[in-house]
Design a protein around this motif. Structure first.
Motif, PDB file in Angstrom:
ATOM      1  N   GLY A  30       3.657  -2.679  17.770  1.00 36.83           N
ATOM      2  CA  GLY A  30       5.245  -1.996  16.852  1.00 36.83           C
ATOM      3  C   GLY A  30       4.432  -1.830  15.785  1.00 36.83           C
ATOM      4  O   GLY A  30       3.562  -1.995  15.058  1.00 36.83           O
ATOM      5  N   LEU A  31       5.436  -0.697  15.048  1.00 40.91           N
ATOM      6  CA  LEU A  31       5.411  -0.170  13.186  1.00 40.91           C
ATOM      7  C   LEU A  31       5.128  -1.202  12.732  1.00 40.91           C
ATOM      8  O   LEU A  31       6.154  -1.523  12.201  1.00 40.91           O
ATOM      9  N   SER A  32       4.630  -1.910  11.433  1.00 39.94           N
ATOM     10  CA  SER A  32       5.191  -3.085  10.240  1.00 39.94           C
ATOM     11  C   SER A  32       5.079  -1.706   8.938  1.00 39.94           C
ATOM     12  O   SER A  32       4.133  -0.976   9.303  1.00 39.94           O
ATOM     13  N   VAL A  33       5.562  -2.244   7.679  1.00 35.80           N
ATOM     14  CA  VAL A  33       5.096  -1.436   7.080  1.00 35.80           C
ATOM     15  C   VAL A  33       3.932  -2.265   6.092  1.00 35.80           C
ATOM     16  O   VAL A  33       3.213  -0.651   5.957  1.00 35.80           O
ATOM     17  N   GLN A  34       3.282  -2.551   6.021  1.00 39.78           N
ATOM     18  CA  GLN A  34       2.031  -3.485   6.226  1.00 39.78           C
ATOM     19  C   GLN A  34       0.858  -2.079   6.654  1.00 39.78           C
ATOM     20  O   GLN A  34      -0.118  -2.266   6.037  1.00 39.78           O
ATOM     21  N   GLY A  35       1.383  -2.243   7.520  1.00 35.05           N
ATOM     22  CA  GLY A  35       0.312  -1.723   8.825  1.00 35.05           C
ATOM     23  C   GLY A  35       0.873  -0.480   8.590  1.00 35.05           C
ATOM     24  O   GLY A  35      -0.964   0.513   8.389  1.00 35.05           O
ATOM     25  N   LEU A  36       1.332   0.331   7.738  1.00 36.18           N
ATOM     26  CA  LEU A  36       1.633   1.818   7.689  1.00 36.18           C
ATOM     27  C   LEU A  36       0.637   2.116   6.502  1.00 36.18           C
ATOM     28  O   LEU A  36       0.255   2.932   6.122  1.00 36.18           O
ATOM     29  N   LEU A  37       1.477   1.227   5.680  1.00 40.77           N
ATOM     30  CA  LEU A  37       0.259   1.601   4.175  1.00 40.77           C
ATOM     31  C   LEU A  37      -0.236   0.971   3.706  1.00 40.77           C
ATOM     32  O   LEU A  37      -1.577   2.508   3.287  1.00 40.77           O
ATOM     33  N   GLU A  38      -0.869   0.326   4.893  1.00 46.43           N
ATOM     34  CA  GLU A  38      -2.768   0.183   4.976  1.00 46.43           C
ATOM     35  C   GLU A  38      -3.138   1.066   4.957  1.00 46.43           C
ATOM     36  O   GLU A  38      -4.136   1.347   4.328  1.00 46.43           O
ATOM     37  N   GLN A  39      -3.139   1.746   6.471  1.00 48.70           N
ATOM     38  CA  GLN A  39      -3.274   3.026   7.331  1.00 48.70           C
ATOM     39  C   GLN A  39      -3.259   3.697   6.141  1.00 48.70           C
ATOM     40  O   GLN A  39      -4.214   4.783   6.386  1.00 48.70           O
ATOM     41  N   ALA A  40      -2.432   4.431   5.824  1.00 49.82           N
ATOM     42  CA  ALA A  40      -2.287   5.104   4.635  1.00 49.82           C
ATOM     43  C   ALA A  40      -3.193   4.981   3.475  1.00 49.82           C
ATOM     44  O   ALA A  40      -4.042   6.081   3.107  1.00 49.82           O
ATOM     45  N   GLU A  86       1.485  10.518  -4.585  1.00 50.53           N
ATOM     46  CA  GLU A  86       1.620  11.744  -3.811  1.00 50.53           C
ATOM     47  C   GLU A  86       0.649  12.007  -2.171  1.00 50.53           C
ATOM     48  O   GLU A  86       0.948  11.957  -0.932  1.00 50.53           O
ATOM     49  N   GLY A  87      -0.270  10.884  -2.220  1.00 54.37           N
ATOM     50  CA  GLY A  87      -1.070  10.781  -1.243  1.00 54.37           C
ATOM     51  C   GLY A  87      -0.888  10.327  -0.845  1.00 54.37           C
ATOM     52  O   GLY A  87      -0.614  10.160   0.537  1.00 54.37           O
ATOM     53  N   LEU A  88      -0.643   8.954  -0.812  1.00 49.78           N
ATOM     54  CA  LEU A  88       0.359   7.520   0.226  1.00 49.78           C
ATOM     55  C   LEU A  88       1.436   8.335   0.439  1.00 49.78           C
ATOM     56  O   LEU A  88       1.729   8.136   1.736  1.00 49.78           O
ATOM     57  N   GLY A  89       2.503   8.862  -0.295  1.00 49.99           N
ATOM     58  CA  GLY A  89       3.351   9.385   0.352  1.00 49.99           C
ATOM     59  C   GLY A  89       3.352  10.950   1.855  1.00 49.99           C
ATOM     60  O   GLY A  89       3.588  10.823   2.907  1.00 49.99           O
ATOM     61  N   PHE A  90       2.020  11.422   1.411  1.00 48.10           N
ATOM     62  CA  PHE A  90       1.284  12.472   2.316  1.00 48.10           C
ATOM     63  C   PHE A  90       0.763  11.484   3.953  1.00 48.10           C
ATOM     64  O   PHE A  90       1.851  11.400   4.823  1.00 48.10           O
ATOM     65  N   HIS A  91       0.585  10.836   3.974  1.00 52.60           N
ATOM     66  CA  HIS A  91      -0.496  10.066   4.937  1.00 52.60           C
ATOM     67  C   HIS A  91       0.971   9.068   5.450  1.00 52.60           C
ATOM     68  O   HIS A  91       0.580   8.600   6.462  1.00 52.60           O
ATOM     69  N   LEU A  92       2.235   8.922   4.877  1.00 53.40           N
ATOM     70  CA  LEU A  92       3.063   7.589   5.599  1.00 53.40           C
ATOM     71  C   LEU A  92       4.630   8.788   6.378  1.00 53.40           C
ATOM     72  O   LEU A  92       4.745   8.477   6.806  1.00 53.40           O
ATOM     73  N   VAL A  97       9.360   5.250   5.155  1.00 57.61           N
ATOM     74  CA  VAL A  97       8.200   4.332   4.125  1.00 57.61           C
ATOM     75  C   VAL A  97       7.587   5.616   3.198  1.00 57.61           C
ATOM     76  O   VAL A  97       7.556   6.355   4.169  1.00 57.61           O
ATOM     77  N   VAL A  98       8.478   5.134   2.055  1.00 59.60           N
ATOM     78  CA  VAL A  98       8.074   6.530   0.595  1.00 59.60           C
ATOM     79  C   VAL A  98       7.709   5.192   0.530  1.00 59.60           C
ATOM     80  O   VAL A  98       7.953   4.230  -0.244  1.00 59.60           O
ATOM     81  N   VAL A  99       7.271   6.030  -1.016  1.00 57.01           N
ATOM     82  CA  VAL A  99       6.478   5.532  -1.890  1.00 57.01           C
ATOM     83  C   VAL A  99       7.487   6.327  -3.141  1.00 57.01           C
ATOM     84  O   VAL A  99       7.411   7.558  -3.301  1.00 57.01           O
ATOM     85  N   LEU A 100       7.654   5.523  -3.686  1.00 54.32           N
ATOM     86  CA  LEU A 100       8.897   5.624  -5.136  1.00 54.32           C
ATOM     87  C   LEU A 100       7.876   5.645  -6.449  1.00 54.32           C
ATOM     88  O   LEU A 100       8.103   6.308  -7.287  1.00 54.32           O
ATOM     89  N   ASP A 101       6.977   4.951  -6.622  1.00 52.15           N
ATOM     90  CA  ASP A 101       5.719   4.721  -8.204  1.00 52.15           C
ATOM     91  C   ASP A 101       4.408   3.674  -7.337  1.00 52.15           C
ATOM     92  O   ASP A 101       4.750   3.315  -6.195  1.00 52.15           O
ATOM     93  N   ALA A 102       3.021   4.992  -8.085  1.00 52.89           N
ATOM     94  CA  ALA A 102       2.719   3.507  -8.471  1.00 52.89           C
ATOM     95  C   ALA A 102       2.316   3.977  -9.601  1.00 52.89           C
ATOM     96  O   ALA A 102       2.276   4.296 -10.344  1.00 52.89           O
ATOM     97  N   ALA A 103       1.108   3.009 -10.012  1.00 57.84           N
ATOM     98  CA  ALA A 103       0.921   1.814 -11.509  1.00 57.84           C
ATOM     99  C   ALA A 103      -0.625   1.264 -11.001  1.00 57.84           C
ATOM    100  O   ALA A 103      -0.403   0.470 -10.336  1.00 57.84           O
TER     101      ALA A 103
END
Lengths: 270, 270
Positions: A30-40, A86-92, A97-103
């Motif tokens: 199954g798809l997890s948020v952690q899995g998708l985020l770490e893969q991106a 933008e890079g994480l957002g592209f690969h997600l 699952v979308v990236v609103l911000d990064a720091a």
């Protein structure tokens, strides 16, 4: 955290739709948020693994408006806040699952341990007709809910208490003591909205509180029974667990807020 | 309307998610709101055909919070408001079309011709990140929108005008004259919400007004250009058509409101 290699740490703020996801944590299938985020993130890091820690490990079907996690990238990777977002957002894509911000953050900053509060929102659609537009995003309760009764009951839960009656039996937290700062109940037309805020929550605590408040709202329980349920320190004394689809992790607080350091909003053409 | 057989007419208020639907009107292929509603009604009528007329024929992908239609049942069928609502609701499963209310009306009452106003809501998600939770339910505009400029532009459209510049070329209405009573623009966090209200609208009028206001909000157009576009009475003088997924038919008004006659809310166990 067991990886001794030097790394650069990034905090990310993400939104996700829990439908079709097995929850935050990676599972065998199954798809997890952690899995998708770490893969991106691994794609951004040229295929090298990137590990993540989150502020709140949401269950299957639970949504997030503003979840926070940190990601440890190899130290030789170079990103700006804009290219990370933008890079994480592209690969997600195309997942919900979308990236609103990064720091960028220091290595002693933790999405989990540096958090000073978490807030959750729970949406109940309280009408006869099943949801068409909000299907999978609300708990559908047909019985009319009396929110004044629910507010009376919620008052018993505010403050520092032993929340054993409201934690999942499988909850791994060392202590059942938690300080609940906010438990607000409002109605907007057909929807009853419950907002909870605390430094941290026990496993299933919000859903168990909501399931219990619903018993009061329908008239099956008197508001005072919630005080007795809390005092019993026994899971079976409280009400049932509300379903995941109405729950949203709505915010995580840090002092200082790492996302206030990012560059001003760029005007990106849509 | 061409059926001379006696019938009993019911007004129904429905909510639907436009995603996956070809719109209100029955088409050669694809699921339509009209098709699903008439099919559910025919099942209630023992297999006999039931025809419907709606207050607003929404396009493919457009949603409704409170659409109104009327249905003509065979005169020998017997329903209460409760059995009509629950019966139609049952036969509409599992589609994202639900019945919020039902009321018997006289044969001279028409969901379309008795309506005294229609209101629409348009949701724009105005942020960099694509929508996760609201996918298919908002127009995603990445460029920051200045709502003060949009409000200035909207003021030019209020009142009685020839709306030729804002009607679809295929629009079949006899007259392009319409009185626009409300065109409000507000911001709630990441969302820009546009509310429009009029006795009736031309085909694509709301989406064409929204697409034009977006040009003003991003700074590509000056607010005054909207007055010039209106005066031109030429579709090509106004902005592009906003996509359907942000549009909601939010209400239809009648005087008197047929839904005020139904029995009090029953306490149906959930």
């Amino acid at each position: 955290m067991t990886d001794p290699a030097p790394c650069q740490r990034w905090a990310v703020k993400i939104e996700y739709d829990g439908n079709g996801l097995v929850g935050w944590q990676s599972q065998a299938s199954g798809l997890s948020v952690q899995g998708l985020l770490e893969q991106a993130a691994a794609r951004l890091a040229g295929g090298r693994p990137v590990s993540s820690i989150t502020a709140g490990r949401t269950d299957a079907g639970v949504h997030a408006l503003a979840q926070v996690a940190h990601l440890d990238f190899p130290v030789d990777s170079f990103f700006t806040a804009h290219s990370m977002r933008e890079g994480l957002g592209f690969h997600l894509k195309p997942h919900a699952v979308v990236v609103l911000d990064a720091a960028p953050v220091s290595l002693d900053w933790s999405a989990r341990f540096s958090a000073t509060w978490r807030s959750y929102r729970y949406r109940i659609l309280n009408r006869r007709a099943r949801p068409a537009l909000a299907a999978g995003h609300v708990w559908h309760v047909r019985s009319p809910l009396d929110i004044a009764r629910m507010q009376d009951a919620a008052a018993h839960l505010i403050g520092l208490h032993d929340f054993t009656s409201f934690r999942a039996v499988a909850c791994q937290a060392r202590s059942p003591m938690r300080t609940l700062d906010v438990l607000d109940i409002t109605r907007q037309d057909d929807e009853v909205l419950i907002t909870a805020k605390a430094r941290s929550f026990l496993h299933h605590q919000v859903r168990n509180m909501v399931g219990t408040l619903k018993q009061v709202g329908t008239g099956q329980w008197e508001p005072d029974r919630v005080a007795a349920a809390l005092a019993a320190c026994n899971r079976s004394a409280a009400g049932p667990t509300a379903p995941p689809e109405g729950l949203y992790l709505s915010g995580v607080g840090y002092d200082p807020d790492p996302f206030c350091k990012t560059e001003p909003t760029a005007n990106i053409q849509g």
